[in-house]
Enzyme design. Structure first.
Site, mmCIF file in Angstrom:
data_model
loop_
_atom_site.group_PDB
_atom_site.id
_atom_site.type_symbol
_atom_site.label_atom_id
_atom_site.label_comp_id
_atom_site.label_asym_id
_atom_site.label_seq_id
_atom_site.Cartn_x
_atom_site.Cartn_y
_atom_site.Cartn_z
ATOM 1 N N ASP A 110 1.425 -6.408 -4.486
ATOM 2 C CA ASP A 110 0.603 -6.459 -3.293
ATOM 3 C C ASP A 110 1.156 -7.653 -2.521
ATOM 4 O O ASP A 110 1.378 -8.721 -3.105
ATOM 5 C CB ASP A 110 -0.856 -6.718 -3.679
ATOM 6 C CG ASP A 110 -1.784 -6.671 -2.479
ATOM 7 O OD1 ASP A 110 -2.673 -5.805 -2.472
ATOM 8 O OD2 ASP A 110 -1.617 -7.499 -1.557
ATOM 9 N N SER A 111 1.373 -7.498 -1.227
ATOM 10 C CA SER A 111 2.105 -8.569 -0.525
ATOM 11 C C SER A 111 1.311 -9.864 -0.419
ATOM 12 O O SER A 111 1.870 -10.901 -0.055
ATOM 13 C CB SER A 111 2.567 -8.108 0.862
ATOM 14 O OG SER A 111 1.512 -8.078 1.772
ATOM 15 N N SER A 112 0.038 -9.828 -0.759
ATOM 16 C CA SER A 112 -0.724 -11.088 -0.821
ATOM 17 C C SER A 112 -0.132 -12.004 -1.889
ATOM 18 O O SER A 112 -0.353 -13.213 -1.865
ATOM 19 C CB SER A 112 -2.179 -10.827 -1.192
ATOM 20 O OG SER A 112 -2.633 -9.689 -0.540
ATOM 21 N N GLN A 171 -4.638 -21.304 18.027
ATOM 22 C CA GLN A 171 -5.351 -20.183 17.398
ATOM 23 C C GLN A 171 -5.307 -18.940 18.293
ATOM 24 O O GLN A 171 -5.618 -17.840 17.835
ATOM 25 C CB GLN A 171 -6.807 -20.578 17.118
ATOM 26 C CG GLN A 171 -6.918 -21.658 16.051
ATOM 27 C CD GLN A 171 -8.328 -22.182 15.887
ATOM 28 O OE1 GLN A 171 -9.306 -21.443 15.961
ATOM 29 N NE2 GLN A 171 -8.454 -23.475 15.662
ATOM 30 N N CYS A 172 -4.980 -19.125 19.574
ATOM 31 C CA CYS A 172 -4.763 -17.976 20.470
ATOM 32 C C CYS A 172 -3.336 -17.504 20.271
ATOM 33 O O CYS A 172 -2.394 -18.253 20.541
ATOM 34 C CB CYS A 172 -4.884 -18.379 21.939
ATOM 35 S SG CYS A 172 -6.524 -18.780 22.472
ATOM 36 N N THR A 205 0.820 -1.221 0.000
ATOM 37 C CA THR A 205 0.000 0.000 0.000
ATOM 38 C C THR A 205 0.847 1.261 0.000
ATOM 39 O O THR A 205 0.498 2.268 -0.605
ATOM 40 C CB THR A 205 -0.883 0.019 1.270
ATOM 41 O OG1 THR A 205 -1.748 -1.092 1.221
ATOM 42 C CG2 THR A 205 -1.714 1.282 1.357
ATOM 43 N N ASP A 213 0.130 -6.915 4.624
ATOM 44 C CA ASP A 213 -0.670 -8.152 4.740
ATOM 45 C C ASP A 213 0.177 -9.381 5.076
ATOM 46 O O ASP A 213 -0.199 -10.178 5.923
ATOM 47 C CB ASP A 213 -1.443 -8.424 3.439
ATOM 48 C CG ASP A 213 -2.637 -7.478 3.263
ATOM 49 O OD1 ASP A 213 -2.954 -6.741 4.220
ATOM 50 O OD2 ASP A 213 -3.242 -7.485 2.174
HETATM 51 N N1 ASP Z 1 -2.677 -5.284 0.430
HETATM 52 C C1 ASP Z 1 -1.559 -4.492 0.896
HETATM 53 C C2 ASP Z 1 -0.317 -5.356 0.866
HETATM 54 O O1 ASP Z 1 -0.087 -6.108 1.769
HETATM 55 C C3 ASP Z 1 -1.818 -3.967 2.255
HETATM 56 C C4 ASP Z 1 -0.705 -3.113 2.810
HETATM 57 O O2 ASP Z 1 0.305 -2.859 2.231
HETATM 58 O O3 ASP Z 1 -0.864 -2.640 3.939
HETATM 59 O O4 ASP Z 1 0.422 -5.290 -0.078
#
Ligand code: ASP
Length: 343
Positions: free
Chosen positions: A59-61, A279-280, A16, A92
């Protein structure tokens, strides 16, 4: 020892921080030159900066272990040319990248600081400027001997510096996007930056080396009330699994279904490690605490202690990538390699 002016390499991978909004109203990554043009202060920081960018910022996804290797190799090839490295990265999956790098960069003695932002730099209320400028200041900070103050992989975000394998993204909305539930901040930025030096790792003295090998065939099975044998057993029995992470409840408890215990026991007998991550996020896996957890310990499931999923997963990929199996894998997984778990 650093010279008087720190030389820092900034590597822009995407996120982002450098995105713009296009006609479709969605955020898209844009060029590094554009990003840098928003921070004229960079020129007067008193550090020598060089910058480079992924050809196609992501995008880091869309980050993959292949991208982690690219970052690690870039640091390796420039290790002697710079005093520190600042990686601009989407938030992300930043915790996965920072965890992975903490294992891959062996005998690290220089700062590798990851940062990003919740709003693009071109937006007036963006958190990007502060995050970049403070990351650079942290990367350049030296101790009394002139050595780096933070010679480890760390993430700076919204006034806090986190150990790279101790954080998790918890908010897609708040500027304070990350938490480190089981380890203190390495530093906090106010009017001055307060370093908590007893929590920061010492610079390694061995020869710096990148250990790039990662085995990605790690299965993830989330426990939930109502999980069924029909869906879960084929997943457990998938012959591609080189390890399986069981995302359990509380202190490492899981449904005591006979089919689950039997399928996991068969997998363990095949020599595939099964790891229990809760999960915690806060607290630790202690399977012996309840009968509901102890039965899993009894069949040989390995507890992840207070490691977060991001750390446990990337540590598993790293250890399998090193060719560890059987007892050697278990011993290395339980050991505190890079500050990712509490002794
Ligand atoms: N979708 C973005 C990413 O991880 C979110 C971010 O940068 O905060 O690339």
């Amino acid at each position: 020892m650093m010279g008087t002016t720190a030389r820092i390499l900034i590597l822009y991978t995407g996120g982002t921080i450098g995105m713009i909004r296009k006609d479709d109203e969605a955020y898209h990554p844009f060029s590094f030159e554009n990003l840098i043009s928003y921070i004229p202060e960079l020129k007067s920081l008193g550090v020598e900066l060089e910058a480079d960018s992924f050809d196609e910022p992501l995008d880091s996804s869309n980050m993959t272990p292949g991208h982690w290797q690219r970052i690690a190799h870039r640091i390796e090839s420039d290790y002697t040319n710079y005093d520190a490295f600042v990686i601009l990265h989407g938030s992300d999956t930043m915790a996965y990248t920072s965890s992975a790098l903490s294992f891959m960069l062996h005998n690290l003695a220089k700062p590798v600081i990851l940062t990003g932002s919740q709003l693009p730099i071109g937006i007036p209320r963006s958190d990007a400027r502060e995050n970049i400028l403070t990351s650079l200041e942290i990367a350049a900070a030296v101790n009394e001997e002139g050595g780096p103050l933070v010679p480890e992989v760390a993430v700076y975000f919204e006034y806090n510096l986190y150990r790279g394998n101790r954080l998790q993204k918890v908010s897609s909305q708040d500027f304070e996007a990350f938490q480190s539930p089981n380890y203190p901040f390495l530093a906090e930025a106010g009017v001055q930056i307060k370093y908590h030096r007893r929590y920061i790792r010492s610079a390694s003295i061995g020869r710096f080396q990148v250990l790039p090998e990662l085995e990605c065939k790690v299965g993830l099975l989330t426990c939930f009330p109502g999980m069924s044998a029909e869906l879960c057993v084929p997943q457990i029995e998938n012959p591609q699994n080189k390890a399986l992470i069981l995302l359990s409840f509380g202190s490492g408890n899981a449904p005591n279904h006979r089919w689950l215990l039997e399928a996991l026991a068969r997998l363990i007998e095949r020599g595939v490690p099964v790891i229990n991550v809760s999960q915690c996020s806060a607290g630790e896996v202690a399977m012996a605490k309840y009968d509901a957890g102890k039965v899993f310990q009894d069949i040989g499931v390995i507890g992840a202690s207070d490691m977060l999923l991001e750390a446990a997963l990337t540590k598993t990929m790293h250890l399998l990538g090193q060719g560890l199996e059987g007892e050697a894998f278990v011993d290395a997984f339980r050991a505190n390699l890079k500050g990712e778990l509490s002794d």
